[in-house]
Design an enzyme around this catalytic site. Structure first.
Site, mmCIF file in Angstrom:
data_model
loop_
_atom_site.group_PDB
_atom_site.id
_atom_site.type_symbol
_atom_site.label_atom_id
_atom_site.label_comp_id
_atom_site.label_asym_id
_atom_site.label_seq_id
_atom_site.Cartn_x
_atom_site.Cartn_y
_atom_site.Cartn_z
ATOM 1 N N GLY A 266 0.815 -1.210 0.000
ATOM 2 C CA GLY A 266 0.000 0.000 0.000
ATOM 3 C C GLY A 266 0.848 1.258 0.000
ATOM 4 O O GLY A 266 0.582 2.207 -0.748
ATOM 5 N N ASP A 267 1.886 1.277 0.832
ATOM 6 C CA ASP A 267 2.804 2.420 0.863
ATOM 7 C C ASP A 267 3.502 2.595 -0.476
ATOM 8 O O ASP A 267 3.643 3.711 -0.986
ATOM 9 C CB ASP A 267 3.841 2.219 1.962
ATOM 10 C CG ASP A 267 3.247 2.283 3.344
ATOM 11 O OD1 ASP A 267 2.942 3.390 3.810
ATOM 12 O OD2 ASP A 267 3.092 1.229 3.974
#
Length: 422
Positions: free
Chosen positions: A186-187
């Site tokens: 996600g990052d």
């Protein structure tokens, strides 16, 4: 692996972003990964980190310095995430430190931050303030939920964004608890969206150069972690909109596309086999000794194959289970069927294609040892990325950066005495 001499040669490559000045605030993964990508391709990235508290040497800095496996007290991950950057140790809670950020922002092209919305404004470093100082500044803001909306003030980490973005629901075997992807995807997705946004904003800035805007006009790039994940969820929403279909976890299979799955082999390994193209499917069936399936008119296209996916998986699985994984992959390669085994990092480090593509880079550490780190993506033919310097020690470049913004040695010493800089 790539030799130290080859790495040294790469250090002479300036990259397409040479001359671009980037100020990086924030910690851990999302913001720093975006800045790392810009640094890999030549940008001068000044990473601002909190100095070590008085009486606690070895502490302070980006927490990622101490994450996962450490070598000589510092994470080896740090050598990937912060290569090609300079480190300025600065206590952003202090007004004098905020003044230094304003000085840097006045001359910078890009500022990257991934604090919770409102933090920068609380320090007097929000976009309104910084654009008054430098109208050409491109400001990348990465946060869990974005700078607007009812959730903007919630703390957001990548794993939460993966869940909200729809990814976590799908990462499971049917009927089992969804699991996380094994990395901070996600990052990283948010970081890459952020880099795309920065490059588009710089392109727009170039087109807005005018007498009253000699460097062009900057803007804010607002990236929410959950949106970056959701943007990669393919047909998830339109399928729900059109049919009320809620896609369910499918394990290693590819729902709606057949056959495509992971199959267990005789030696316990798994082969990933993607036989979902029409001609590829026929070659696959010939390879596994099922010409009857290759000739079946119902299986001539994907629609028919999806209806009988269980039968196809059983046939492929029976064939794969009788052979070791290397024999399976050799047969499939000869039949020109896309396939591969599930790599561990040991497989990656030994793979000749990784090496041939420059994806296994050796860097020389301060103690004379070497450390393997990933290479540079994407590959640019004329202006490739390269390794110019190792990740910095905390505050390694503090004095040099402060001199660049016009501070005298006496002023620097005074700031250090008051704990403003490290």
């Amino acid at each position: 692996m790539m030799s130290a001499e080859a790495t040294s040669t790469a250090a002479t490559v300036k990259g397409p972003l040479a001359g671009l000045r980037v100020v990086e605030l924030g910690q851990l993964i999302a913001g720093p990964f975006a800045a790392k990508t810009l640094a890999d391709f030549g940008a001068d990235v000044i990473k601002i980190e909190p100095p070590a508290p008085a009486g606690k040497p070895g502490s302070g800095g980006d927490p990622l310095r101490k994450w996962r496996l450490l070598k000589d007290g510092t994470s080896v991950w740090w050598q990937v995430q912060s290569r090609n950057k300079r480190s300025l140790a600065l206590d952003l809670r202090q007004p004098e430190a905020q003044d230094i950020v304003r000085k840097l922002a006045a001359e910078a092209d890009v500022l990257v931050e991934n604090f919770r919305p409102g933090a920068m404004e609380g320090w007097g470093l929000g976009p309104d303030e910084l654009h008054r100082i430098n109208p050409a500044l491109v400001m990348l803001r990465i946060s869990g939920y974005g700078q607007t909306g009812p959730y903007r003030d919630r703390p957001g980490f990548g794993v939460v964004a993966e869940a909200m973005g729809g990814l976590r629901h799908l990462t499971a075997e049917p009927g089992h608890v969804p699991v996380r992807v094994g990395v901070s995807i996600g990052d990283t997705l948010a970081s890459l969206h952020g880099v795309i946004g920065v490059l588009m904003a710089l392109h727009h800035r170039q087109k807005t150069i005018a007498a009253d805007a000699p460097r062009g006009r900057g803007q804010v790039v607002d990236v929410a972690l959950f949106e970056a994940v959701f943007n990669c969820m393919e047909s998830l929403l339109p399928e729900y909109s059109a049919f009320g279909a809620v896609r369910a976890p499918a394990g290693s299979a590819l729902p709606g596309i057949a056959p495509s799955n992971a199959y267990r082999c005789a030696d316990g390994g798994h082969a990933l086999i993607a036989g979902n193209g029409d001609s590829i499917f026929r070659r696959l069936m010939q390879c596994i000794g099922r010409p009857d399936l290759a000739a079946d008119p119902q299986l001539a296209d994907n629609t028919g194959r999806v209806q009988r996916v269980g039968e196809l998986d059983a046939a492929i699985g029976e064939w794969a289970a009788a052979l070791p994984v290397d024999a399976v992959l050799e047969a499939l390669a000869a039949a020109e069927v896309p396939s591969g085994k599930i790599y561990t990092v040991a497989d990656i480090a030994a793979d000749p294609h990784y090496a041939a593509r420059g994806m296994l880079q050796n860097i020389r550490m301060d103690d004379g040892s070497t450390l393997a780190v990933p290479g540079f993506v994407p590959k640019l033919s004329a202006t490739p990325g390269g390794h110019r310097r190792n990740a910095p020690a905390l505050g390694q470049d503090t004095d040099a950066v402060l001199r660049e913004v016009g501070l005298s040695e006496e002023q620097i010493a005074a700031l250090r005495e008051r704990g403003v800089v490290g």
